[in-house]
Design a protein around this motif. Sequence first.
Motif, PDB file in Angstrom:
ATOM      1  N   ALA A 316       0.852  -1.190   0.000  1.00 39.35           N
ATOM      2  CA  ALA A 316       0.000   0.000   0.000  1.00 39.35           C
ATOM      3  C   ALA A 316       0.885   1.236   0.000  1.00 39.35           C
ATOM      4  CB  ALA A 316      -0.916  -0.004   1.216  1.00 39.35           C
ATOM      5  N   PHE A 317       0.557   2.191  -0.865  1.00 38.19           N
ATOM      6  CA  PHE A 317       1.347   3.409  -0.982  1.00 38.19           C
ATOM      7  C   PHE A 317       0.424   4.604  -1.190  1.00 38.19           C
ATOM      8  CE2 PHE A 317       4.009   0.012  -2.841  1.00 38.19           C
ATOM      9  CZ  PHE A 317       5.075   0.063  -1.958  1.00 38.19           C
ATOM     10  N   PRO A 318       0.913   5.796  -0.872  1.00 35.90           N
ATOM     11  CA  PRO A 318       0.204   6.994  -1.320  1.00 35.90           C
ATOM     12  C   PRO A 318       0.416   7.177  -2.815  1.00 35.90           C
ATOM     13  CG  PRO A 318       2.248   7.605  -0.234  1.00 35.90           C
ATOM     14  CD  PRO A 318       2.115   6.104  -0.102  1.00 35.90           C
ATOM     15  N   THR A 319      -0.186   8.205  -3.380  1.00 38.99           N
ATOM     16  CA  THR A 319      -0.102   8.372  -4.836  1.00 38.99           C
ATOM     17  C   THR A 319       1.238   8.950  -5.285  1.00 38.99           C
ATOM     18  OG1 THR A 319      -1.223  10.501  -4.582  1.00 38.99           O
ATOM     19  CG2 THR A 319      -2.581   8.596  -5.126  1.00 38.99           C
ATOM     20  N   ASP A 320       1.995   9.541  -4.377  1.00 38.26           N
ATOM     21  CA  ASP A 320       3.359   9.983  -4.695  1.00 38.26           C
ATOM     22  C   ASP A 320       4.339   8.922  -4.209  1.00 38.26           C
ATOM     23  OD1 ASP A 320       3.374  12.458  -6.080  1.00 38.26           O
ATOM     24  OD2 ASP A 320       2.698  13.474  -4.273  1.00 38.26           O
ATOM     25  N   GLY A 321       5.321   8.616  -5.019  1.00 43.86           N
ATOM     26  CA  GLY A 321       6.317   7.626  -4.663  1.00 43.86           C
ATOM     27  C   GLY A 321       7.307   8.159  -3.643  1.00 43.86           C
ATOM     28  N   ALA A 322       8.111   7.240  -3.098  1.00 41.07           N
ATOM     29  CA  ALA A 322       9.079   7.611  -2.071  1.00 41.07           C
ATOM     30  C   ALA A 322      10.072   8.648  -2.585  1.00 41.07           C
ATOM     31  CB  ALA A 322       9.816   6.373  -1.574  1.00 41.07           C
ATOM     32  N   GLY A 323      10.468   8.560  -3.848  1.00 40.61           N
ATOM     33  CA  GLY A 323      11.418   9.520  -4.398  1.00 40.61           C
ATOM     34  C   GLY A 323      10.890  10.940  -4.336  1.00 40.61           C
ATOM     35  N   VAL A 357       1.084  15.589   4.089  1.00 43.85           N
ATOM     36  CA  VAL A 357      -0.167  15.165   3.452  1.00 43.85           C
ATOM     37  C   VAL A 357       0.062  14.057   2.431  1.00 43.85           C
ATOM     38  CG1 VAL A 357      -2.078  15.930   1.981  1.00 43.85           C
ATOM     39  CG2 VAL A 357      -1.268  17.390   3.846  1.00 43.85           C
ATOM     40  N   ILE A 358       1.082  14.194   1.602  1.00 45.82           N
ATOM     41  CA  ILE A 358       1.253  13.233   0.499  1.00 45.82           C
ATOM     42  C   ILE A 358       1.780  11.876   0.976  1.00 45.82           C
ATOM     43  CG2 ILE A 358       1.559  15.051  -1.202  1.00 45.82           C
ATOM     44  CD1 ILE A 358       4.571  14.473  -1.179  1.00 45.82           C
ATOM     45  N   THR A 359       2.089  11.747   2.263  1.00 45.52           N
ATOM     46  CA  THR A 359       2.431  10.433   2.811  1.00 45.52           C
ATOM     47  C   THR A 359       1.201   9.702   3.346  1.00 45.52           C
ATOM     48  OG1 THR A 359       2.932  11.508   4.923  1.00 45.52           O
ATOM     49  CG2 THR A 359       4.786  11.073   3.455  1.00 45.52           C
ATOM     50  N   THR A 360       0.046  10.353   3.296  1.00 41.24           N
ATOM     51  CA  THR A 360      -1.192   9.767   3.812  1.00 41.24           C
ATOM     52  C   THR A 360      -2.110   9.402   2.651  1.00 41.24           C
ATOM     53  OG1 THR A 360      -2.479  11.816   3.944  1.00 41.24           O
ATOM     54  CG2 THR A 360      -0.932  11.370   5.740  1.00 41.24           C
ATOM     55  N   ASN A 361      -3.308   8.920   2.983  1.00 38.44           N
ATOM     56  CA  ASN A 361      -4.282   8.593   1.932  1.00 38.44           C
ATOM     57  C   ASN A 361      -5.210   9.753   1.610  1.00 38.44           C
ATOM     58  OD1 ASN A 361      -5.958   8.661   4.150  1.00 38.44           O
ATOM     59  ND2 ASN A 361      -6.305   6.439   4.213  1.00 38.44           N
ATOM     60  N   GLY A 364      -5.440   9.978  -2.081  1.00 36.60           N
ATOM     61  CA  GLY A 364      -5.846   8.754  -2.765  1.00 36.60           C
ATOM     62  C   GLY A 364      -5.007   7.586  -2.295  1.00 36.60           C
ATOM     63  N   TYR A 365      -4.827   6.609  -3.149  1.00 34.71           N
ATOM     64  CA  TYR A 365      -4.040   5.436  -2.773  1.00 34.71           C
ATOM     65  C   TYR A 365      -3.457   4.779  -4.014  1.00 34.71           C
ATOM     66  CZ  TYR A 365      -8.245   2.875  -4.204  1.00 34.71           C
ATOM     67  OH  TYR A 365      -9.312   2.390  -4.918  1.00 34.71           O
ATOM     68  N   ASP A 366      -2.436   3.958  -3.783  1.00 36.61           N
ATOM     69  CA  ASP A 366      -1.825   3.140  -4.831  1.00 36.61           C
ATOM     70  C   ASP A 366      -1.602   1.762  -4.230  1.00 36.61           C
ATOM     71  OD1 ASP A 366      -0.423   1.983  -6.876  1.00 36.61           O
ATOM     72  OD2 ASP A 366       1.083   3.573  -7.066  1.00 36.61           O
ATOM     73  N   ASN A 367      -2.532   0.857  -4.468  1.00 32.90           N
ATOM     74  CA  ASN A 367      -2.510  -0.472  -3.854  1.00 32.90           C
ATOM     75  C   ASN A 367      -2.064  -1.527  -4.861  1.00 32.90           C
ATOM     76  OD1 ASN A 367      -3.398   0.625  -1.491  1.00 32.90           O
ATOM     77  ND2 ASN A 367      -5.535   0.041  -1.760  1.00 32.90           N
ATOM     78  N   ASP A 368      -1.214  -2.411  -4.389  1.00 33.26           N
ATOM     79  CA  ASP A 368      -0.595  -3.428  -5.245  1.00 33.26           C
ATOM     80  C   ASP A 368      -0.745  -4.777  -4.542  1.00 33.26           C
ATOM     81  OD1 ASP A 368       1.275  -5.229  -6.326  1.00 33.26           O
ATOM     82  OD2 ASP A 368       2.710  -3.668  -6.823  1.00 33.26           O
ATOM     83  N   LYS A 369      -1.493  -5.698  -5.154  1.00 28.19           N
ATOM     84  CA  LYS A 369      -1.683  -7.029  -4.579  1.00 28.19           C
ATOM     85  C   LYS A 369      -1.107  -8.073  -5.529  1.00 28.19           C
ATOM     86  CE  LYS A 369      -5.537  -9.457  -4.617  1.00 28.19           C
ATOM     87  NZ  LYS A 369      -6.871 -10.029  -4.350  1.00 28.19           N
TER      88      LYS A 369
END
Length: 973
Positions: A316-323, A357-361, A364-369
Motif C-alpha cells: 500500500a502506498f500513497p499516490t506519490d512515490g518515495a522519491g 499530506v502526500i504520505t497519507t491517503n 488517494g491510494y496506490d494499492n498493489d496485490k
Amino acid sequence: MIELEPMASSMDEVVVVGYGTQKKVTLTGAVADVKGSELAKTPTLNLTNSLAGRLPGITALNGSGEPGYDGSTIRIRGTNSLGNSSALIVIDGVPDREGGMERLNPNDIESMSVLKDASAAIYGSRAANGVILITTKRGKSGKPMLSYTFNQGWAQPTVIPKLTDAVEYGTLRNELAIYESSVPPAQWKTAYDALINTGTYTNPDNNAVINSPTGFFPEDMQKYRDGSDPWGHPNTDWFDATFKNWSPQSRHYVQLSGGSENVKYLGSIGYQNQDAYYKNSATGYKQYDLRLNLDAKINKYMSLQLGIAGREEFRAFPTDGAGEIFRMLMRGKPNEPAIWPNGMPGRDIEYGQNPVVITTNQTGYDNDKRDYIQTTGRLEILIPGVEGLKLTGTAAVDKYFKNQKRFETPWYLYSWDKTSYEADGVTPKLTKELRSPFTDPRLNQWTENTLNINLSGLLNYDKTFGAHSVNFLAGVQRETEDYEGFNAFRRYFLSNAIDVMSVGGDLEKNNGGGSYRRARLSYFGRVGYNYEQKYLFEFLWRYDGSYIFPPNKRFGFFPGVTAGWRISEEKFFKDNVNFVNNLKIRGSWGQMGAEPYFGGVLAEYQFISSYPFTNYVLSDAVVQALYEARVANQDFTWEIGTNTNIGLDAAFLNNRLSVELDYFYNQRDRALIAETGLVPQSSGISNKLPPTNKGKMSNRGGEFKISWSDNVGEVTYSLGINGGYAKNKVLYSSEPAGVPEWQRSTGKPYGTSGYTIVAYQYDGVFKNQADIDANTIDYSALTNNLRPGDMKLKDYNQDGKITGDDMVALDKTRDPLFTGGFNGSLSYRNFDFSFMFQGATGGMLFFGTESGDIGNYLQYSFDNRWTVDNESSVDPRITSRNNQYYTDFAKAGRNTYFLRSSNYLRLKNVELGYAVNMPKSLREVISNVRVFANGQNIFTWDKMKLWDPEATSTNGQYYPQSRIFNVGATVTF
C-alpha cells in the motif's frame, strides 16, 4: 584441569549443489552455505537483508528500507557483466521462480548454498553470475510437532539527513544575496555585516541597494531564534513533522511437522505486517504465506515428494512515490510551516506536495496485490537390479497474479496571508485551498498474470567400488512462461467515494495490454569420480536452448571441470602432521552463459527488426501504422563467462579451526554494447542500430573464511570471520571517437550503476583575491569571473586551461571492492547469544542536494563552507540551484570534492535468547519455550555521514534503510 574435546567436523556436512547434494569433504567447487536457522535470527522482513556479512564473496547492498521494496541487490563476486550481474535463484530445484527469494519466510528454509565458480556450470546459460540454491524444510519421522513463533519489532531510519534550521538557512540566504548581486568581492565582508545588522546594503560604486531576502531580515532572524512567533516565523524540521519515532512490524509463524517412515509432512502458515516511518502512513506491507511439503515412500523402489507454496503480498502506498516524498523532505524550507500550530497542514513545497499530506491517503491510494501459487511434484524411482541407479521426474507449475489500483483524488492545504485574523483579532485566519495539480479524481488499474511450467527428468547413477566412487547424472529440462497484462484509465468521476472503473467518464479514457511467451530447453549432466575421497574430479555440462536467439544460434554448450586433492589423506602427511585434520586443494574452470541485457532490459529477439505501432494523421484522420525502430542483428548470441578458481580448505586442532581460501578470475565476453565509437549519435541512425556482442570485461579477486569452534565446560562458543575482494575492469567497450585515453572506460571498473565515473579533480579552493591573482590556469571555459571561494580544479592534461579534457575516469565505482563479516555465538545452559559485524570498503558516492532558494541545505554544507569570516582553502562557497561552475553538472559539477567514501563497519545483528524451564505440569503440553530479543543495523561507523553508507541515492531523495529492534518467542508443543 580443563580438557578440550574434539569438535564435530564440518567435513561431515552435506551441501546442496546443482541437482543433488555432496559431502563437504569431497566438494571441489567454490560453494558457500548457510543454514536457515541463521537467517531467521535477523528481524528484517526481507530475506535478502539477512545475507550481508554471512557468506564470503556475497555482496548485499540495501538501497532502501521502504516496506515492500526493501530488498538488497545481491552480487556474487561483484559485478561480472556490462549487462546483467544478477545471480540465478533456484528454489527447491526450480530455477527463476516468480517473486524470487526476497519474500520467502526464513523459518521455512533448511539451507542456502551459493555456487560461485564452475560448480554452477550445470545451470548453463544463466549461471555466469553464480547460482543461489534454496532448499525448504521437510518433515521428519516422529510424533507431530507444533511450534509458534512471534516477532514484534520497531523500526526507524538508520540515518535521517541533518539539514539546517531556520537561523542557519537564513544566514545562508543572506550570504547568497551578496554573492548573486553586483557587489564586488572586496565589499562582501562589509555588505554581509550590513545585512546581518540592518538587512540593507548600498553599493557605493553604483548606489545599488541590496536587501536581505524576504523573511530573513534581522528582526525575522531574531524571531526564529527565540521561537516567539510560531505562526509567522516557524522553525520547521520537516522530517520530524512527517516521521513518527518508531514504526511497528510484526511476524507470526506456525509450523506443524512429523510423520512416519513412509509418510512425512511439514506445513506452515505465516503472516507479517510492516508499517512505514510516516505519521498517518498510507505506506505499508502485509504478507500471508503458507507451505506444505509432503514426502511419501510408496514402495521399496518408488517415492514421491509434493510441495505447495502460496503467498499473497499487499503493498500500500500513497499516490506519490518515495522519491518524490523525500525530494520534498530534503527541499522543505525550515522557515515555512509543515503543520500550522492548530494542526492544519501548511502550504505545499511544489505542485501541491506537502510531505505531511502526500504520505497519507488524503491524496488517494496506490494499492498493489500479488498472489503466488507454486507447486512442485517429484517422483523418484530406484531401478530394480541396478544398485545406485535412479530415475527422477519433476514437474513444477507456478501461477502469479498482480493487480494494481491507483486512485488519485484532489486534496486541500491551508495558507495564511500573514495579515488576516479570526474575530478574536489574535488567531491567524487560514484559507483552505485546492493544491493538487488536478481537480477531479482519476483511476488507473493494471492486471497481469504469468504461468510458468518447468518439467525435468534426471537419470542418476551413484556407486562405490572399493576405493573408487563414481557418480553420473544426465537430465533434460523444459521451461515455458506465458504472460498477459492489461491496463485501463478513466477520470471525471462524480465522487471521490466511488473508485470503480465503470463509474468514470468516457472522455480521455484509455486502455492497453500485452502478452508474451518464453521457452527454454536444456540437456545437462555431471560425471564425478573420487578415489578414497582423496583424488576428486567432476565434469559438468549443459546444452541450453533459448527462444531469445536466432535459430542457428539458439543452443549453446557450457562445460565445467572441478578437481581436488586431499593432501591430508596422503600417508606421508598423516604420519607426520598431526595437528592438521583436513587439507584440500581444489580448482575449477568453466564456461557459463548469460542471457544478454541491454539498457537494463532482457534483450529479446534482437535478430528480428523491431516494428512498433504509432499513430499518423492521414486525410484528417488518425490511423495506426508501423515504423522500423531497430535493425536486426543476425549475429546476436549469448554472453560467455569463463570462470577460473583455485581454492584451499583446511581444518586444524581437532577441527576447531577451519580455513577456506579462494582466488578467482572471471572473464566475460560477448556482452551487448552500442557501437558508439563506430556510429556517433550525430549520424541520426545510432538509435536504430542493434547492440552487438562485443563487450568484454574481467573480474578477479579472492575470498577467505576462518572459523573457530570450541567448548569449555558448559560454555560452547564459536567465532568466524569472512571476506571477499572483487575488482573488475572493462576490456573492451566501444568508445566515442576523440575521447582522451584517461577518460576511456576500457581498463576501468564497471559497477551496478553503470560505466566508469568520470570527474574533474578537485584541487582546493581560491581562498582570497590574492590566491586568484596568483593563478596561472585559464578557467574561461567554465567562468569568466573567478571569485574567492570558487573551487580549484586540476589541469590534468597540463595544457594550461580547465576544459572537459581534464575530466578523469576514476578507479572506483559505487560498489564496494571488499565486503566481509565477523560473527560469533555463545551458549551457556539456557542462554544463547550471537552477534555479527559487517562492513564494506572501496565504494564511492557523489552527493549534492537541491538547495538555495529552491530548498534547504545539508548541515554539512553549512558547517563546511567558505565565508567572508572563514576564508577556507578546502571548502567552496555555497551555491543556489547549482548556479556556479563547480556545482553545475553541465560544467564542472561532477568533481571529486562531492565524492564521498562509502566505507563502513556495522553492528549488523545481535540476538540474545533464553530457553525457559517449563514446570513439570506443563511439559506434556509445551515441550519448549524460547524467548529472544534481537536487532538489525544497530550501530554504524562510516565516512559518509550524510545518509546511510549503503545508499545509492546521491541527493538523499530515497526511503532510508531501517534500524530494527525486535522481541519474540517460540513455543513448541
